[in-house]
Design an enzyme around this catalytic site. Structure first.
Site, PDB file in Angstrom:
ATOM      1  CE1 TYR A  88       3.511  -8.552  -0.167  1.00 22.85           C
ATOM      2  CE2 TYR A  88       2.722  -7.217   1.668  1.00 22.85           C
ATOM      3  CZ  TYR A  88       2.462  -8.072   0.617  1.00 22.85           C
ATOM      4  OH  TYR A  88       1.171  -8.450   0.335  1.00 22.85           O
ATOM      5  CB  SER A  89       3.960  -2.455   1.993  1.00 19.38           C
ATOM      6  OG  SER A  89       4.973  -1.826   2.724  1.00 19.38           O
ATOM      7  CG  ASN A 149      -6.728 -12.835   3.157  1.00 16.66           C
ATOM      8  OD1 ASN A 149      -7.263 -13.427   2.233  1.00 16.66           O
ATOM      9  ND2 ASN A 149      -6.741 -11.512   3.230  1.00 16.66           N
ATOM     10  CB  THR A 193      -1.724  -5.844   0.620  1.00 16.89           C
ATOM     11  OG1 THR A 193      -1.651  -5.741   2.036  1.00 16.89           O
ATOM     12  CG2 THR A 193      -0.514  -5.116   0.041  1.00 16.89           C
ATOM     13  CG  ASP A 194      -4.167  -4.032   5.052  1.00 14.05           C
ATOM     14  OD1 ASP A 194      -3.127  -4.639   4.713  1.00 14.05           O
ATOM     15  OD2 ASP A 194      -4.774  -4.275   6.116  1.00 14.05           O
ATOM     16  CD  GLU A 195       1.476  -5.603   5.062  1.00 13.67           C
ATOM     17  OE1 GLU A 195       2.656  -5.289   4.863  1.00 13.67           O
ATOM     18  OE2 GLU A 195       1.123  -6.615   5.674  1.00 13.67           O
ATOM     19  CB  THR A 197       7.648 -11.786  -8.147  1.00 12.75           C
ATOM     20  OG1 THR A 197       8.446 -12.873  -8.601  1.00 12.75           O
ATOM     21  CG2 THR A 197       6.181 -12.199  -8.135  1.00 12.75           C
ATOM     22  CE  LYS A 245       0.558  -7.059  -3.523  1.00 16.52           C
ATOM     23  NZ  LYS A 245       0.253  -8.192  -4.461  1.00 16.52           N
TER      24      LYS A 245
END
Ligand code: NAD
Ligand code: TDX
Length: 339
Positions: free
Chosen positions: A152-153, A182, A127-129, A102, A156
């Site tokens: 995940y990061s 958030n 994201t900041d990650e 995804t 992204k």
């Protein structure tokens, strides 16, 4: 603007749709969401009734090019905001595959469909990650090198680079926004704040990874959504904008604040084995967004946290709806006998 919003049944997407329909009476939104475990149409039930004729929903996957193109054409859409993603770091450690599908392939497929249709505005929500982890001092800026540490990061960061290439190669008007952690209404209770609050209210143990000293910069979801709207309306094509909340707290401090709110004892806290690859600290420098977009976070963490926890207390039906079968299996699989 006539917008395709993807992942609009999730936490941030649903807050964004509520704000966009309320703030711009001319707007029309098509929400394309695959309805994974994190997608909850109940997040938008009231909003849909309040804005008849200005909202349509399509159960659809951003990795499905033809469906994305059809939705853009059918509803004559001229802007896209891509929220759709697998978003939980711990789940990405258990199984990275859906994250790559995804967050990387889906992000690229959506860019391709939007390029083919031709849209004037496109915001990719990141994201900041993607920047990795900070030491005790300093903050991430948009020029900080990408150094993601979790599946995940990494997914992204890959999408952010694909967005960059789409702008450089095809002059596609994509803007990337990167935001810190958030919190707010409708956040799925796998994330720190709702997870700990709901457990504390049931007198269950609160598993803090490592020494509880990892630091996150918390931002209320409405401040983030306002930043995204500003980027959509005023952002420079090809730009990256950081958003932060000016609210660095370590995880133990956040959990203590939650316990105070609930009137529960600190003895509920358990220090458990650390998350693998756990980033120590995030902090965001957002002067570019302040200068070019007029962005600044408006809500203090203490005020926003209190409002958020009251929202969970006032919405037991919503909580019941998202904490059944699949949720409990994930908690069991991830935490096992840690909790
Ligand atoms: P979420 O997990 O609450 O919601 C994700 C939504 O995307 C769900 O409605 C889900 O059904 C949908 N979705 C997943 N895969 C899809 C697919 N293939 N096609 C269409 N829809 C799909 O996530 P969130 O916390 O609302 O995050 C939204 C976005 O913001 C993500 O891109 C995330 O990376 C980013 N972000 C989140 C935070 C945070 O603190 N939560 C911070 C910065 C950036
Ligand atoms: O049980 C827990 N114990 C614990 O100590 C959980 C769920 C979390 N934590 C810690 C890990 C992090 O240091 O709390 C902090 C916050 O954890 P998460 O809520 O999982 O968020 P994080 O990993 O920081 O990532 C979030 O912010 C950036 C979002 O989930 C991402 O989607 C976003 O990109």
């Amino acid at each position: 603007m006539r917008l395709l919003v993807t992942g609009g049944c999730g936490f941030i997407g649903s807050n964004f749709i509520r704000m966009a329909l309320r703030d711009d009476p001319e707007s029309f939104i098509c929400n394309a969401d695959k309805l994974t475990y994190a997608g909850n149409p109940a997040n938008l039930a009231r909003t849909v009734k309040e804005h008849p004729g200005r909202y349509v929903f399509a159960k659809a996957d951003i990795a499905d090019h033809d469906t994305m193109l059809r939705l853009l054409e059918e509803h004559s859409l001229d802007g896209v905001v891509n929220f759709a993603a697998e978003s939980h770091v711990d789940r990405s450690i258990i199984d990275p595959a859906p994250f790559i599908r995804t967050n990387v392939l889906g992000a690229q497929t959506l860019l391709a469909a939007a390029s083919k249709h031709g849209v004037s505005r496109y915001v990719h929500v990141s994201t900041d990650e993607v920047y990795g982890s900070l030491g005790e001092k300093g903050a991430f800026s948009e020029t900080t090198p990408l150094a993601p540490n979790s599946p995940y990061s990494a997914s992204k960061a890959a999408a952010d680079l694909i967005c960059r290439a789409w702008h450089k190669t095809y002059a596609f008007p994509v803007i990337v926004t990167r935001c810190s952690n958030n919190y707010g209404p409708c956040q799925f209770p796998e994330k720190l704040i709702p997870f700990m609050y709901l457990r504390a209210m049931r007198d269950e143990s609160l598993p803090l990874y490592g020494d509880g000293g990892n630091v996150r910069d918390w931002i209320h979801v409405e401040d983030h959504c306002r930043g995204i709207l500003l980027a959509l309306l005023k952002g420079r094509p090809g730009a990256v904008y950081n958003f932060g909340g000016n609210a660095e707290r370590d995880n133990l401090a956040v959990v203590r604040e939650i316990l105070r709110f609930c009137g529960k004892p600190e003895s509920l806290v358990r220090f458990v084995a650390d998350r693998p690859g756990h980033d120590r600290r995030y902090a965001m420098e957002y002067s570019l967004a302040a200068e070019e977009l007029g962005f600044s976070p408006s809500r203090s963490f203490e005020e926003g946290l209190g409002q958020t926890l009251r929202w969970y207390a006032d919405n037991p039906e919503w909580v019941r709806g998202v904490t059944s079968g699949a949720y409990l299996s994930f908690i069991q699989e991830w935490y096992g006998d840690k909790v």
